[in-house]
Design a protein around this motif. Structure first.
Motif, PDB file in Angstrom:
ATOM      1  N   ILE A 161     -11.744  -1.690   5.931  1.00 53.80           N
ATOM      2  CA  ILE A 161     -11.047  -1.543   4.655  1.00 53.80           C
ATOM      3  C   ILE A 161     -10.818  -0.062   4.378  1.00 53.80           C
ATOM      4  O   ILE A 161     -11.780   0.704   4.247  1.00 53.80           O
ATOM      5  CB  ILE A 161     -11.859  -2.164   3.499  1.00 53.80           C
ATOM      6  N   TYR A 162      -9.567   0.359   4.311  1.00 49.06           N
ATOM      7  CA  TYR A 162      -9.276   1.729   3.894  1.00 49.06           C
ATOM      8  C   TYR A 162      -9.551   1.865   2.395  1.00 49.06           C
ATOM      9  O   TYR A 162      -9.011   1.082   1.595  1.00 49.06           O
ATOM     10  CB  TYR A 162      -7.810   2.076   4.144  1.00 49.06           C
ATOM     11  N   PRO A 163     -10.346   2.855   1.962  1.00 49.48           N
ATOM     12  CA  PRO A 163     -10.512   3.064   0.518  1.00 49.48           C
ATOM     13  C   PRO A 163      -9.176   3.258  -0.197  1.00 49.48           C
ATOM     14  O   PRO A 163      -9.013   2.826  -1.343  1.00 49.48           O
ATOM     15  CB  PRO A 163     -11.379   4.330   0.448  1.00 49.48           C
ATOM     16  N   ALA A 164      -8.221   3.879   0.498  1.00 48.18           N
ATOM     17  CA  ALA A 164      -6.900   4.091  -0.111  1.00 48.18           C
ATOM     18  C   ALA A 164      -6.194   2.775  -0.397  1.00 48.18           C
ATOM     19  O   ALA A 164      -5.409   2.666  -1.349  1.00 48.18           O
ATOM     20  CB  ALA A 164      -6.036   4.963   0.792  1.00 48.18           C
ATOM     21  N   PHE A 216      -1.657   0.400   2.938  1.00 52.72           N
ATOM     22  CA  PHE A 216      -0.974   0.011   1.707  1.00 52.72           C
ATOM     23  C   PHE A 216      -0.222   1.154   1.015  1.00 52.72           C
ATOM     24  O   PHE A 216       0.853   0.923   0.437  1.00 52.72           O
ATOM     25  CB  PHE A 216      -1.961  -0.624   0.738  1.00 52.72           C
ATOM     26  N   PRO A 217      -0.727   2.409   1.010  1.00 53.65           N
ATOM     27  CA  PRO A 217       0.023   3.460   0.311  1.00 53.65           C
ATOM     28  C   PRO A 217       1.406   3.727   0.884  1.00 53.65           C
ATOM     29  O   PRO A 217       2.244   4.324   0.205  1.00 53.65           O
ATOM     30  CB  PRO A 217      -0.884   4.696   0.477  1.00 53.65           C
ATOM     31  N   SER A 218       1.666   3.273   2.126  1.00 54.33           N
ATOM     32  CA  SER A 218       2.983   3.532   2.719  1.00 54.33           C
ATOM     33  C   SER A 218       4.087   2.784   1.996  1.00 54.33           C
ATOM     34  O   SER A 218       5.258   3.188   2.047  1.00 54.33           O
ATOM     35  CB  SER A 218       2.986   3.180   4.205  1.00 54.33           C
ATOM     36  N   SER A 219       3.770   1.684   1.327  1.00 54.92           N
ATOM     37  CA  SER A 219       4.745   0.968   0.498  1.00 54.92           C
ATOM     38  C   SER A 219       4.011   0.090  -0.504  1.00 54.92           C
ATOM     39  O   SER A 219       3.699  -1.074  -0.209  1.00 54.92           O
ATOM     40  CB  SER A 219       5.696   0.108   1.344  1.00 54.92           C
TER      41      SER A 219
END
Length: 448
Positions: free
Chosen positions: A262-265, A430-433
């Protein structure tokens, strides 16, 4: 205002040289001294950040000029520099391996490179290897070199003598010692939380590093590696104003030693989209909490296949969730138990949860590795794939990711769909979109 902070990128000529041990030990050493340390991991890795987070006491984010993007990386470094006394970035693979590489990251942000070299089977060649790493690419910021897994004081002296032309680049030798070795398995390092003596191992490594010139550097000495961390021209918004489709939604996330990639981001993005996050453990046979959507992240289900086969409350509540038309996003290890069976590389089969037809079969060698992107109607998600199993299913994919190798594009991982359930070997950043991320957790389905 542009914050300035000492920073170092811990790299190596290849994987397996001890980068993680040295990076985590360096972070731990300075954190123990009361300094504020922030650590980052170059590339898409999930496992090394667990050790860096244990060393620093803070979440560890990934930096990758393709997957996370330059602006995202610049913004995270800029923020960290305003809060920290030292930034430690662990590289990925060998210094110049990959597109983009750790060297690319170092040059883009001016990060001095510390080369960690496993010197257990060399003497004079140590100098040639250090020289090559420093000079292979003109303009590479350079901090020095550390010899790892050294046999004796005499061996260390031979290695130091190999740097006769550049004695200031010698940052010391760390002796070979099982007390601070970090155990590995097929996807990389063992997760720190699984080892009761994880912190003791880091402290032992930090103690060893404390005897070296690198470990004896105080704040004044570290200042020679200070970097100006400018903000990006446009600070990337966590979530566009129009992408708030998860407002008021509750997302249940599997989180235990079987589901730990799991990425924290990614959690930050879901919260920024308005979602409330709740967690459950399939290994503990916990049923789904009350929720609107489910995320099954990657991990090591193959190591816990027998336990997961008996997780009937988890299985039944997940089946009821899918039958009600609610959304599930399952990636890589999170997808594996959804099939009828998980088959070990020796042929031993354990029952899966039967939400998707077919089976996944573990291979003795890596089955897929590399950057990928997933185009959805709401946007394009970047990420990667890294797995040892193969999927054998009668279910036709609804689409495929795209594998990215520099300028070359190819068909990537399958995305399967059954009602509101979507599953793939693809790990999404997820931050990519944020908009595409939101679509994964809506009942209508992002792959429609």
């Amino acid at each position: 205002m542009t914050p300035t902070c000492p920073a170092i990128l811990v790299a190596a000529p290849a994987s397996g040289q001890g980068k993680t041990t040295v990076a985590a030990a360096l972070a731990r050493l300075h954190a123990r001294a009361g300094r504020r340390v922030r650590a980052f991991k170059c590339g898409p890795d999930f496992l090394d950040p667990h050790w860096l987070a244990l060393a620093t006491g803070h979440p560890v984010h990934n930096l990758d000029l393709w997957m996370t993007g330059e602006d995202d990386a610049r913004a995270r470094l800029h923020e960290a520099a305003g809060q920290a006394d030292l930034i430690v970035v662990e590289g990925v693979m060998g210094l110049f391996d990959g597109e983009p590489s750790a060297a690319d990251l170092a040059q883009r942000f001016g990060l001095p490179v510390l080369a960690v070299i496993d010197a257990s089977a060399m003497a004079g060649t140590f100098g040639a290897l250090a020289f090559g790493l420093q000079h292979y690419r003109p303009g590479l910021p350079w901090a020095g070199v550390l010899a790892n897994r050294v046999a004796s004081d005499r061996h260390a002296q031979m290695l130091q003598d190999a740097l006769a032309d550049q004695p200031s680049h010698w940052l010391g030798a760390v002796m070979r010692d099982a007390a601070f070795s970090l155990p590995e398995r097929h996807l990389g390092l063992t997760v720190a939380a699984e080892l009761p003596d994880a912190l003791a191992r880091l402290d032992a490594a930090a103690d060893a590093l404390a005897t070296t010139p690198l470990g004896q550097m105080d704040s004044e000495a570290l200042a020679r590696w200070s970097v100006d961390f400018e903000a990006p021209a446009e600070v990337p918004a966590d979530v566009p104003a129009e992408a708030t489709a998860l407002q008021g939604k509750t997302i249940a996330i599997a989180r235990d030693t079987a589901f730990c990639f799991i990425y924290p981001a990614n959690l930050d993005v879901l919260r920024a989209l308005g979602a409330e996050l709740v967690f459950f453990s399939p290994l503990a046979n916990e049923p789904l909490p009350a929720c609107d959507a489910v995320w099954l992240p990657g991990g090591y289900p193959e190591l816990h296949a027998a336990t997961l086969a008996g997780a009937h409350r988890t299985r039944d509540s997940l089946r009821a969730h899918v039958q009600a038309g609610r959304a599930v996003w399952a990636e890589c290890g999170g997808m594996m138990p959804l099939f009828d069976h998980i088959v070990a590389s020796d042929g031993d089969a354990q029952a899966g949860w039967g939400l998707l037809p077919g089976r996944v079969v573990m291979q003795k060698r890596l089955a897929a590795l590399g950057p990928q992107q997933l185009a959805l109607p709401a946007g394009v998600l970047r990420g990667h794939t890294f797995h040892y199993s193969l999927c054998d299913s009668t279910l036709a994919p609804v689409l495929h990711t795209e594998a990215v190798r520099g300028e070359v594009r190819a068909v990537g991982e399958a995305v399967y769909r059954a009602g509101g359930l979507q599953a793939s070997y693809f790990h999404a950043w997820f931050p990519s979109s944020p908009a595409a991320t939101a679509s994964l957790f809506l009942s209508a389905g992002g792959a429609a």
